[in-house]
Scaffold this motif. Sequence first.
Motif, PDB file in Angstrom:
ATOM      1  N   ARG A  56       0.804  -1.157  -0.065  1.00 14.14           N
ATOM      2  CA  ARG A  56      -0.210  -0.284   0.137  1.00 14.14           C
ATOM      3  C   ARG A  56       0.427   0.774   0.157  1.00 14.14           C
ATOM      4  O   ARG A  56       1.960   1.029   0.452  1.00 14.14           O
ATOM      5  N   ARG A  57       0.287   2.365  -0.623  1.00 16.41           N
ATOM      6  CA  ARG A  57       0.704   3.595  -0.239  1.00 16.41           C
ATOM      7  C   ARG A  57       0.297   4.774  -0.495  1.00 16.41           C
ATOM      8  O   ARG A  57      -1.270   4.950  -0.806  1.00 16.41           O
ATOM      9  N   GLU A  58       0.411   5.376   0.242  1.00 13.71           N
ATOM     10  CA  GLU A  58       0.115   6.904   0.724  1.00 13.71           C
ATOM     11  C   GLU A  58       0.665   7.859   0.352  1.00 13.71           C
ATOM     12  O   GLU A  58       1.901   8.117   1.008  1.00 13.71           O
ATOM     13  N   ASN A  59       1.076   8.571  -1.075  1.00 15.06           N
ATOM     14  CA  ASN A  59       1.752   9.585  -1.653  1.00 15.06           C
ATOM     15  C   ASN A  59       1.371  11.264  -2.278  1.00 15.06           C
ATOM     16  O   ASN A  59       0.758  10.952  -3.005  1.00 15.06           O
ATOM     17  N   PRO A  60       0.540  12.029  -1.129  1.00 12.90           N
ATOM     18  CA  PRO A  60       1.943  12.171  -0.138  1.00 12.90           C
ATOM     19  C   PRO A  60       0.175  11.166   1.315  1.00 12.90           C
ATOM     20  O   PRO A  60      -0.786  11.278   0.744  1.00 12.90           O
ATOM     21  N   ALA A  61       0.781  11.308   2.319  1.00 10.50           N
ATOM     22  CA  ALA A  61      -0.332  10.943   3.848  1.00 10.50           C
ATOM     23  C   ALA A  61      -0.335  12.139   3.767  1.00 10.50           C
ATOM     24  O   ALA A  61      -0.125  13.440   3.167  1.00 10.50           O
ATOM     25  N   ARG A  62      -2.205  12.412   4.405  1.00 14.05           N
ATOM     26  CA  ARG A  62      -2.895  13.751   4.855  1.00 14.05           C
ATOM     27  C   ARG A  62      -2.803  14.568   5.489  1.00 14.05           C
ATOM     28  O   ARG A  62      -2.956  14.164   7.020  1.00 14.05           O
ATOM     29  N   GLY A  63      -1.796  15.188   5.394  1.00 12.16           N
ATOM     30  CA  GLY A  63      -0.935  16.067   6.730  1.00 12.16           C
ATOM     31  C   GLY A  63      -1.845  17.349   6.866  1.00 12.16           C
ATOM     32  O   GLY A  63      -2.467  17.760   6.767  1.00 12.16           O
ATOM     33  N   ARG A  64      -1.311  18.318   7.618  1.00  8.89           N
ATOM     34  CA  ARG A  64      -1.775  19.206   7.796  1.00  8.89           C
ATOM     35  C   ARG A  64      -0.298  20.632   7.957  1.00  8.89           C
ATOM     36  O   ARG A  64       0.303  19.818   8.671  1.00  8.89           O
ATOM     37  N   PRO A  65      -0.713  21.884   7.214  1.00  8.70           N
ATOM     38  CA  PRO A  65       0.533  22.241   7.125  1.00  8.70           C
ATOM     39  C   PRO A  65       0.793  23.251   8.570  1.00  8.70           C
ATOM     40  O   PRO A  65      -0.253  22.373   9.488  1.00  8.70           O
ATOM     41  N   ARG A  66       1.401  23.449   8.899  1.00  9.54           N
ATOM     42  CA  ARG A  66       2.373  23.749  10.365  1.00  9.54           C
ATOM     43  C   ARG A  66       1.585  25.154  10.873  1.00  9.54           C
ATOM     44  O   ARG A  66       1.122  25.567  11.618  1.00  9.54           O
ATOM     45  N   GLY A  67       1.485  25.686   9.632  1.00 13.43           N
ATOM     46  CA  GLY A  67       1.393  27.462   9.642  1.00 13.43           C
ATOM     47  C   GLY A  67       2.371  28.006  10.672  1.00 13.43           C
ATOM     48  O   GLY A  67       3.317  27.895  10.209  1.00 13.43           O
ATOM     49  N   ASP A  68       1.631  28.727  11.544  1.00 16.32           N
ATOM     50  CA  ASP A  68       2.499  29.883  13.042  1.00 16.32           C
ATOM     51  C   ASP A  68       2.601  28.679  13.695  1.00 16.32           C
ATOM     52  O   ASP A  68       3.674  29.388  14.840  1.00 16.32           O
ATOM     53  N   ALA A  69       2.275  27.019  14.104  1.00 15.49           N
ATOM     54  CA  ALA A  69       2.904  26.620  15.233  1.00 15.49           C
ATOM     55  C   ALA A  69       4.457  26.540  14.931  1.00 15.49           C
ATOM     56  O   ALA A  69       4.741  26.304  14.052  1.00 15.49           O
ATOM     57  N   SER A  70       4.897  25.995  16.363  1.00 15.35           N
ATOM     58  CA  SER A  70       6.410  26.134  16.362  1.00 15.35           C
ATOM     59  C   SER A  70       6.213  24.367  15.982  1.00 15.35           C
ATOM     60  O   SER A  70       5.094  23.798  16.298  1.00 15.35           O
ATOM     61  N   VAL A  71       7.825  23.887  15.985  1.00 17.27           N
ATOM     62  CA  VAL A  71       7.558  23.042  15.490  1.00 17.27           C
ATOM     63  C   VAL A  71       7.199  21.589  16.938  1.00 17.27           C
ATOM     64  O   VAL A  71       6.639  20.528  16.123  1.00 17.27           O
ATOM     65  N   ALA A  72       7.650  21.962  18.033  1.00 20.12           N
ATOM     66  CA  ALA A  72       6.586  21.209  19.156  1.00 20.12           C
ATOM     67  C   ALA A  72       5.223  21.237  19.329  1.00 20.12           C
ATOM     68  O   ALA A  72       4.245  19.707  19.543  1.00 20.12           O
ATOM     69  N   GLU A  73       5.115  22.326  18.880  1.00 24.29           N
ATOM     70  CA  GLU A  73       3.322  22.015  18.803  1.00 24.29           C
ATOM     71  C   GLU A  73       2.764  21.335  17.769  1.00 24.29           C
ATOM     72  O   GLU A  73       1.618  21.324  17.902  1.00 24.29           O
ATOM     73  N   HIS A  74       3.652  21.828  16.204  1.00 21.74           N
ATOM     74  CA  HIS A  74       3.110  21.019  15.544  1.00 21.74           C
ATOM     75  C   HIS A  74       3.400  20.120  15.266  1.00 21.74           C
ATOM     76  O   HIS A  74       2.594  18.801  15.278  1.00 21.74           O
ATOM     77  N   LEU A  75       4.267  18.801  15.842  1.00 19.46           N
ATOM     78  CA  LEU A  75       4.202  17.912  16.255  1.00 19.46           C
ATOM     79  C   LEU A  75       4.251  16.468  17.373  1.00 19.46           C
ATOM     80  O   LEU A  75       4.245  15.598  17.018  1.00 19.46           O
ATOM     81  N   LEU A  76       3.848  17.560  18.181  1.00 22.12           N
ATOM     82  CA  LEU A  76       3.872  16.863  19.764  1.00 22.12           C
ATOM     83  C   LEU A  76       2.474  17.286  20.624  1.00 22.12           C
ATOM     84  O   LEU A  76       1.395  16.421  20.834  1.00 22.12           O
ATOM     85  N   GLU A  77       1.804  18.298  19.677  1.00 21.24           N
ATOM     86  CA  GLU A  77       0.674  18.067  20.235  1.00 21.24           C
ATOM     87  C   GLU A  77      -0.633  17.985  19.608  1.00 21.24           C
ATOM     88  O   GLU A  77      -0.129  17.867  18.767  1.00 21.24           O
ATOM     89  N   GLY A  78      -2.039  17.922  19.859  1.00 21.19           N
ATOM     90  CA  GLY A  78      -2.998  17.822  18.803  1.00 21.19           C
ATOM     91  C   GLY A  78      -3.763  16.252  19.801  1.00 21.19           C
ATOM     92  O   GLY A  78      -3.054  15.605  20.370  1.00 21.19           O
ATOM     93  N   SER A  79      -5.163  15.891  19.748  1.00 16.06           N
ATOM     94  CA  SER A  79      -5.718  14.943  19.956  1.00 16.06           C
ATOM     95  C   SER A  79      -6.479  13.758  18.931  1.00 16.06           C
ATOM     96  O   SER A  79      -6.849  14.557  17.848  1.00 16.06           O
ATOM     97  N   ASN A  80      -6.484  12.752  18.871  1.00 13.38           N
ATOM     98  CA  ASN A  80      -7.024  11.627  18.164  1.00 13.38           C
ATOM     99  C   ASN A  80      -7.502  10.653  18.549  1.00 13.38           C
ATOM    100  O   ASN A  80      -7.014   9.956  19.177  1.00 13.38           O
ATOM    101  N   LEU A  81      -8.644  11.047  18.260  1.00 18.57           N
ATOM    102  CA  LEU A  81      -9.907  10.219  19.025  1.00 18.57           C
ATOM    103  C   LEU A  81     -10.429   9.119  18.783  1.00 18.57           C
ATOM    104  O   LEU A  81     -11.645   8.524  18.761  1.00 18.57           O
ATOM    105  N   SER A  82     -10.042   8.754  17.646  1.00 22.22           N
ATOM    106  CA  SER A  82     -10.983   8.293  16.587  1.00 22.22           C
ATOM    107  C   SER A  82      -9.425   7.084  15.519  1.00 22.22           C
ATOM    108  O   SER A  82     -10.463   6.047  14.985  1.00 22.22           O
ATOM    109  N   GLY A  83      -8.942   7.646  15.213  1.00 21.18           N
ATOM    110  CA  GLY A  83      -7.873   6.997  14.163  1.00 21.18           C
ATOM    111  C   GLY A  83      -8.844   6.579  12.712  1.00 21.18           C
ATOM    112  O   GLY A  83      -8.342   6.123  12.298  1.00 21.18           O
TER     113      GLY A  83
END
Length: 363
Positions: free
Chosen positions: A185-212
């Motif tokens: 299988r492949r996702e090219n690219p996977a559907r991510g989200r732009p970082r915008g004004d968030a810091s690297v730490a905020e973008h890569l480490l924060e947020g909630s996934n409650l469904s998968g």
Amino acid sequence: MRVQESAYGRFGSSLRDLPRLRSARRGRSSSWDRSGGNDDRVTVEPGQTVRLAEVNGPGAITHIWCTVAVENGDGPWAVETDYLRRLVLKITWDHADHPSVLVPLGDFFGVGHARSTNFVSAPLQMSPQDGKGFNCWFAMPFAEGATVELISELQRQKVFFYYYVDYETYASADDDLGYFHAQWRRENPARGRPRGDASVAEHLLEGSNLSGADNYVILDALGRGHYVGCVFNVHNLSDSTDWDWYGEGDDMIFIDGEPWPPRLHGTGTEDYFNTAWCPDQSYHAPYHGITLPGRDNWKGQISLYRFHIEDPVIFNESIRVTIEHGHDNKRGDDISSVAYWYQTLPHRPFDLAGVTERLPRSE
């Protein structure tokens, strides 16, 4: 006195079990030169499908070895150097309408991105020189027959293919054995989200996934069987010069239609692959490893594996193996994978993406 072949049997594969005498008949299909010469290979023309083995059952494929070379593969004449994604391994059991293995050749043997490298695991290995000797020791039993084929989707070059398919045949079939499957299988690219004004730490480490719900899907199968692992490939597409770790994605495996949160919920990409702390080193062990660690700051192409040999994931009705692409699915990298599993037939049919959709990005 001829010993009557029995069924697959309840034999282990440890050194302790080797003295236990068995009843089976060994066989091999290989590319040896039928003229008695030394041209021990099959020449595969562009667009050609070659049958490597046709075995009548009951039996089991016990080992596959192969290596491949492209005509004029070096120097200024080299084209289609991504041939490990253009060549496809196809295996069909018991004369089924649909194959159970349909995977680009290099990916099947453990490394993505149409690359090879020396590595060792229990079921799969790439051996010297430069990982060009491919080996598979996954046991593949069948009741009525096995058909192994190589499909070339090269357009301009022929390839020279050397191979062994080793197998056993038996007098009867066991009714409690699953059929080996592998899917790319492949996702090219996977559907991510732009970082915008968030810091690297905020973008890569924060947020909630409650469904998968938006996780990358490694396997989605129906039937009864067990999942035995995967090869997982990432091409880091971020152009940031900041800390650019591709992981933090939790693995989530949903068994028999269970709701979120699944019983098997992990803690991060490197954790599922049994490593730790954002690894950037090559490593290979019997059941897990990093064959391509990427460049500095985890840039470029990465390939990892995790095999559930001692801990297969059992399912009775269905299984959905997923992993986040970055925490909370925020990263938009190029992801591909091979899932390996055993199950009853018939299985849910699956196709393979067209050749242009399989080709790797350049480094």
